[in-house]
Motif scaffolding. Structure first.
Motif, PDB file in Angstrom:
ATOM      1  N   ALA B 131       0.836  -1.204   0.000  1.00  0.00           N
ATOM      2  CA  ALA B 131       0.000   0.000   0.000  1.00  0.00           C
ATOM      3  C   ALA B 131       0.873   1.258   0.000  1.00  0.00           C
ATOM      4  O   ALA B 131       0.607   2.203  -0.739  1.00  0.00           O
ATOM      5  N   ILE B 132       1.920   1.236   0.814  1.00  0.00           N
ATOM      6  CA  ILE B 132       2.768   2.431   0.909  1.00  0.00           C
ATOM      7  C   ILE B 132       3.404   2.757  -0.442  1.00  0.00           C
ATOM      8  O   ILE B 132       3.438   3.917  -0.861  1.00  0.00           O
ATOM      9  N   LEU B 133       3.882   1.717  -1.126  1.00  0.00           N
ATOM     10  CA  LEU B 133       4.485   1.956  -2.441  1.00  0.00           C
ATOM     11  C   LEU B 133       3.495   2.635  -3.383  1.00  0.00           C
ATOM     12  O   LEU B 133       3.855   3.484  -4.186  1.00  0.00           O
ATOM     13  N   ASN B 134       2.252   2.229  -3.267  1.00  0.00           N
ATOM     14  CA  ASN B 134       1.215   2.835  -4.092  1.00  0.00           C
ATOM     15  C   ASN B 134       0.857   4.237  -3.632  1.00  0.00           C
ATOM     16  O   ASN B 134       0.484   5.089  -4.424  1.00  0.00           O
ATOM     17  N   GLN B 135       0.948   4.421  -2.329  1.00  0.00           N
ATOM     18  CA  GLN B 135       0.420   5.663  -1.767  1.00  0.00           C
ATOM     19  C   GLN B 135       1.397   6.826  -1.857  1.00  0.00           C
ATOM     20  O   GLN B 135       0.979   7.971  -1.992  1.00  0.00           O
ATOM     21  N   ILE B 136       2.681   6.540  -1.765  1.00  0.00           N
ATOM     22  CA  ILE B 136       3.646   7.638  -1.780  1.00  0.00           C
ATOM     23  C   ILE B 136       3.512   8.501  -3.045  1.00  0.00           C
ATOM     24  O   ILE B 136       3.437   9.724  -2.946  1.00  0.00           O
ATOM     25  N   PRO B 137       3.433   7.892  -4.236  1.00  0.00           N
ATOM     26  CA  PRO B 137       3.256   8.750  -5.420  1.00  0.00           C
ATOM     27  C   PRO B 137       1.938   9.532  -5.390  1.00  0.00           C
ATOM     28  O   PRO B 137       1.847  10.607  -5.976  1.00  0.00           O
ATOM     29  N   LEU B 138       0.945   8.984  -4.665  1.00  0.00           N
ATOM     30  CA  LEU B 138      -0.345   9.684  -4.619  1.00  0.00           C
ATOM     31  C   LEU B 138      -0.277  10.976  -3.801  1.00  0.00           C
ATOM     32  O   LEU B 138      -1.169  11.814  -3.884  1.00  0.00           O
ATOM     33  N   SER B 193      -0.809 -10.221  -1.893  1.00  0.00           N
ATOM     34  CA  SER B 193      -0.276  -8.858  -1.817  1.00  0.00           C
ATOM     35  C   SER B 193       0.315  -8.429  -3.161  1.00  0.00           C
ATOM     36  O   SER B 193       0.282  -7.248  -3.505  1.00  0.00           O
ATOM     37  N   LEU B 194       0.824  -9.387  -3.940  1.00  0.00           N
ATOM     38  CA  LEU B 194       1.289  -9.024  -5.288  1.00  0.00           C
ATOM     39  C   LEU B 194       0.122  -8.602  -6.174  1.00  0.00           C
ATOM     40  O   LEU B 194       0.245  -7.748  -7.051  1.00  0.00           O
ATOM     41  N   MET B 195      -1.019  -9.235  -5.918  1.00  0.00           N
ATOM     42  CA  MET B 195      -2.210  -8.902  -6.716  1.00  0.00           C
ATOM     43  C   MET B 195      -2.738  -7.506  -6.397  1.00  0.00           C
ATOM     44  O   MET B 195      -3.465  -6.925  -7.184  1.00  0.00           O
ATOM     45  N   MET B 196      -2.359  -6.983  -5.232  1.00  0.00           N
ATOM     46  CA  MET B 196      -2.840  -5.649  -4.846  1.00  0.00           C
ATOM     47  C   MET B 196      -2.471  -4.565  -5.852  1.00  0.00           C
ATOM     48  O   MET B 196      -3.089  -3.512  -5.886  1.00  0.00           O
ATOM     49  N   PHE B 197      -1.416  -4.818  -6.618  1.00  0.00           N
ATOM     50  CA  PHE B 197      -0.979  -3.791  -7.570  1.00  0.00           C
ATOM     51  C   PHE B 197      -1.844  -3.763  -8.822  1.00  0.00           C
ATOM     52  O   PHE B 197      -1.674  -2.903  -9.668  1.00  0.00           O
ATOM     53  N   SER B 219       3.057   2.672 -13.300  1.00  0.00           N
ATOM     54  CA  SER B 219       2.187   1.587 -13.756  1.00  0.00           C
ATOM     55  C   SER B 219       2.167   0.463 -12.723  1.00  0.00           C
ATOM     56  O   SER B 219       3.035   0.369 -11.850  1.00  0.00           O
ATOM     57  N   ASN B 220       1.163  -0.388 -12.834  1.00  0.00           N
ATOM     58  CA  ASN B 220       1.014  -1.507 -11.906  1.00  0.00           C
ATOM     59  C   ASN B 220       2.266  -2.369 -11.850  1.00  0.00           C
ATOM     60  O   ASN B 220       2.734  -2.743 -10.775  1.00  0.00           O
ATOM     61  N   ASP B 221       2.795  -2.694 -13.024  1.00  0.00           N
ATOM     62  CA  ASP B 221       3.943  -3.606 -13.071  1.00  0.00           C
ATOM     63  C   ASP B 221       5.215  -2.969 -12.506  1.00  0.00           C
ATOM     64  O   ASP B 221       6.018  -3.646 -11.867  1.00  0.00           O
ATOM     65  N   GLU B 222       5.365  -1.678 -12.759  1.00  0.00           N
ATOM     66  CA  GLU B 222       6.528  -0.979 -12.192  1.00  0.00           C
ATOM     67  C   GLU B 222       6.537  -1.079 -10.665  1.00  0.00           C
ATOM     68  O   GLU B 222       7.556  -1.399 -10.052  1.00  0.00           O
ATOM     69  N   LEU B 223       5.378  -0.781 -10.093  1.00  0.00           N
ATOM     70  CA  LEU B 223       5.288  -0.787  -8.638  1.00  0.00           C
ATOM     71  C   LEU B 223       5.434  -2.197  -8.076  1.00  0.00           C
ATOM     72  O   LEU B 223       6.070  -2.406  -7.049  1.00  0.00           O
ATOM     73  N   ARG B 224       4.844  -3.156  -8.782  1.00  0.00           N
ATOM     74  CA  ARG B 224       4.914  -4.541  -8.307  1.00  0.00           C
ATOM     75  C   ARG B 224       6.377  -5.008  -8.264  1.00  0.00           C
ATOM     76  O   ARG B 224       6.820  -5.623  -7.305  1.00  0.00           O
ATOM     77  N   GLN B 225       7.109  -4.693  -9.329  1.00  0.00           N
ATOM     78  CA  GLN B 225       8.513  -5.092  -9.389  1.00  0.00           C
ATOM     79  C   GLN B 225       9.312  -4.461  -8.241  1.00  0.00           C
ATOM     80  O   GLN B 225      10.130  -5.111  -7.599  1.00  0.00           O
ATOM     81  N   LYS B 226       9.035  -3.199  -8.009  1.00  0.00           N
ATOM     82  CA  LYS B 226       9.715  -2.491  -6.940  1.00  0.00           C
ATOM     83  C   LYS B 226       9.456  -3.178  -5.585  1.00  0.00           C
ATOM     84  O   LYS B 226      10.353  -3.346  -4.760  1.00  0.00           O
ATOM     85  N   PHE B 227       8.222  -3.562  -5.418  1.00  0.00           N
ATOM     86  CA  PHE B 227       7.808  -4.237  -4.175  1.00  0.00           C
ATOM     87  C   PHE B 227       8.539  -5.572  -4.022  1.00  0.00           C
ATOM     88  O   PHE B 227       9.100  -5.876  -2.961  1.00  0.00           O
TER      89      PHE B 227
END
Lengths: 260, 319, 124
Positions: B131-138, B193-197, B219-227
């Motif tokens: 969630a944090i990885l997704n939220q920081i850019p937001l 949790s990988l599906m969350m992206f 993008s979803n895949d960028e963030l997923r990879q980072k995670f």
């Protein structure tokens, strides 16, 4: 205040456990609301109260652990806040019956909170002048929290009493459920004697506050007449506590001797 | 004229000037934001349930307090987000109605059950981590109230992931039973949790518009990879493993390769067939319905008081 | 097959009319019981201005202050709270921004740095 009276170590331990158990069980009940409150803002409010109370319990348990360690006639495994909370059974818990009662609906929860917080308020007011420095410090800190709990819960009692017919009906029903457990608050157990607390004064103040809030809430109840149930302070609990402890203590019982 | 406004709007977004509620905005932007913010808010609120499930069973007083504070934070986050959505002209009650009728969705991760205490750690570490990885850019999203809400959320969120990791770390150093509990929780929460992206980028075709509007920034895949890269390293500290035989470092890509995600399961959970979908929604609906008389009573009381003493709202001091 | 047109974090797609469709009838009971919205302003420490922190719902002002305390000061963010019902806030219109704020642009003489003084002048 009676500085001269010396109380025994056992008495101090029991007294501290009683104060801790009261706060813990009440806080535990409040935490059951977390995620299920009537509106987000109030969900957050009642969780805050839960946190305050659990914090108080921890302070009392931690303090109790000190004389327990020094004492020769106390079980040796009960020397931490967690062992005290999680490894004592129903008969050893010393909380009053009021706090272990189920939450019921919002009216019952609110009224329970109001009765209890008002009691804590007057008790801590006295304890903050206690001769025991540690006890005094914990009470003084807790008093600030409890002052807010009284404000919050009394405003809700008034809102519900003077809100809709439905809310008044529910508040009166909550009164019927809870009133009989309020007498115990002012019947000192042996370990509460000689703790420099004036129960007669406390009861008077408590009654006055309850009556004035009830008046503002436009509810008319015969506050003096009913029979009062007691026993919690000496381990004679209702069946509710055993179930609460079974849930609360599950992990420590199922996985003993573990760090969490 | 319309065209002009749209250009002005896009110019502002391009220059990273925040859009505020009263500014002109394309209707589709408004609608998309309402949906995104409200669904994000619903996720916070529904997300309280799986963790709330362990509040009464937390194994120590310290953990109990931490967990209450964390679940309470989630209520706060939901509240901030609902407020941000409300600036776009929808009420919280309307959003609740959409949640309760199944019209609005929430993150499917919360449709999985919390079976053991270790799940609380796994949620903190993996779910909050994702969630944090997704939220920081937001925090830099183009709509002002959303961005400000996210700044607040991220600030508070930082303790969530740390407490989760610390919880698991304690288990990983504990008894055999605790270690097993820890590994089991990681096994169960890793793939969800990988599906969350969200789906792969090629299956998520409409992100271009959102990228352009800066309500989505990676993008979803960028963030997923980072995670994955992040967690694959952290799991070593726990002495645990991630349940993916294909997970290994790819020197060429400078990223971890990983196995195939079971998208069939994902779509089923999104579509309502997860293990706890019904239970979660029922719990929310029940809380809301049970609270109706409480909310009505407070409204009735406030009205009564206002009519008795119109100059003063409630009992508070005026400034 | 499930119909999803968009899907990414915080946006979990739509079903039926989509969650953003707010034109449809929205309250099941038909009675509006929602507590009013309040704006919250917090003074973070003594001596500073109150600053907008966010909003919340409350039935009355007393409750709004308490809710603000519980929601917005959980981490010692404040020492004083103001609340005002959102409907009482009047705002300038963004369409007027040019007329309202641009004219201040060319009045550099209002700022102290506009004036060059010799270094010898102290305490000014």
């Amino acid at each position: 205040m009676n500085k001269s009276i010396n109380i025994s170590t056992d008495q101090l331990i029991n007294y501290l456990l009683h104060l801790a158990d009261n706060s813990l069980i009440m806080g535990h009940r409040n935490s059951e609301w977390c995620g299920h409150g009537p509106i987000l803002e109030q969900d957050i409010a009642i969780s805050n109260i839960a946190l305050d109370l659990i914090g108080q319990a921890r302070n009392f348990y931690q303090y109790a652990a000190i004389p327990i360690k020094q004492s020769t006639n106390q079980p040796i495994n009960l020397t931490t806040e967690d062992s005290l909370a999680y490894l004592r059974d129903t008969r050893e818990y010393k909380n009053c019956l009021l706090v272990e009662q189920p939450n019921g609906d919002w009216a019952q929860t609110i009224l329970k909170q109001f009765f209890f917080s008002t009691y804590q308020y007057y008790l801590y007011q006295q304890l903050q002048n206690n001769a025991d420095d540690q006890l005094k410090a914990i009470a003084a800190k807790a008093l600030k929290e409890v002052t807010y709990h009284v404000r919050w819960s009394s405003e809700w009692v008034i809102r519900l009493g003077d809100g809709t017919d439905e809310s008044k009906k529910r508040l009166l029903r909550a009164f019927d459920e809870l009133w009989m457990f309020t007498g115990e608050l002012f019947e000192p157990a042996s370990y509460e004697l000689n703790m420099s607390t004036d129960f007669i004064l406390m009861k008077e103040e408590w009654n006055k506050k309850v009556c004035s809030v009830f008046e503002e809430a436009t509810i008319d109840v015969p506050v003096e007449k009913k029979w009062h149930q007691s026993g919690g302070k000496t381990g004679n609990h209702s069946e509710h506590l055993g179930l609460l402890l079974a849930e609360m203590q599950f992990m420590q019982r199922a996985y003993p001797n573990s760090e969490w | 004229m319309e065209k002009n406004l749209e250009t002005v709007f896009q110019d502002k977004v391009d220059q990273e000037i925040k859009i505020e509620p009263k500014d002109w905005m394309p209707e589709k932007y408004r609608q998309t934001l309402i949906r995104q913010i409200s669904q994000h808010a619903h996720s916070e609120i529904v997300g309280m349930l799986p963790e709330g499930n362990w509040i009464t069973r937390a194994p120590s007083l310290r953990r109990k307090a931490i967990l209450i504070a964390k679940v309470q934070d989630e209520a706060g986050h939901g509240l901030y987000l609902y407020s941000a959505a409300e600036t776009l002209g929808i009420s919280r009650d309307e959003m609740y109605d959409q949640l309760h009728t199944g019209k609005a969705k929430y993150s499917s991760i919360f449709n999985y059950p919390t079976l053991t205490w270790a799940d609380i750690g796994a949620i903190g570490w993996l779910v909050d981590g994702a969630a944090i990885l997704n939220q920081i850019p937001l925090c830099r999203t183009s709509f002002g109230p959303y961005a400000r809400a996210m700044v607040r959320v991220c600030k508070e969120e930082s303790f969530h992931q740390r407490q989760g990791f610390e919880l698991l770390l304690t288990l990983s150093k504990g008894t055999e039973a605790q270690k097993q509990m820890c590994q089991d929780a990681i096994d169960r929460w890793w793939w969800p949790s990988l599906m969350m992206f969200g789906p792969n980028d090629d299956a998520s075709p409409h992100t271009a518009q959102s990228m352009k509007w800066k309500i989505k920034r990676f993008s979803n895949d960028e963030l997923r990879q980072k995670f994955i890269d992040m967690i694959a390293e952290q799991v070593k500290v726990l002495n645990m493993r991630l349940p993916d035989a294909n997970l290994k470092w790819n020197e060429e890509r400078k990223h971890y390769d990983f196995g195939k995600i079971n998208w069939e399961e994902f779509w089923q959970v999104v579509g309502g067939n997860g293990p706890c979908n019904k239970q979660r929604l029922d719990a929310r609906k029940k809380a809301w319905a049970d609270g109706a008389w409480v909310r009505e009573a407070a409204t009735a009381y406030a009205k009564k008081k206002a009519s008795l003493n119109p100059s003063k709202g409630g009992t508070s001091e005026t400034v | 097959m499930i119909l999803l047109r968009k899907f990414y974090y915080g946006d979990y797609g739509e079903s039926k009319n989509g969650a953003a469709d707010i034109s449809s009838d929205n309250s099941s009971s038909g009675v509006v019981t929602e507590w009013p919205l309040w704006e919250v302003f917090i003074r973070s420490k003594q001596g500073l201005d109150h600053k907008h922190a966010g909003s919340l719902h409350a039935a009355d002002a007393a409750m709004a202050i308490e809710n603000a305390r519980d929601v917005y000061t959980r981490r010692m963010e404040g020492v004083s709270i103001w609340v005002v019902e959102s409907k009482h806030i009047h705002a300038s219109n963004p369409d007027d921004a040019d007329a309202l704020y641009d004219p201040a642009n060319d009045k550099a003489y209002r700022h102290p740095t506009f004036y060059n003084l010799p270094d010898a002048v102290k305490h000014m």
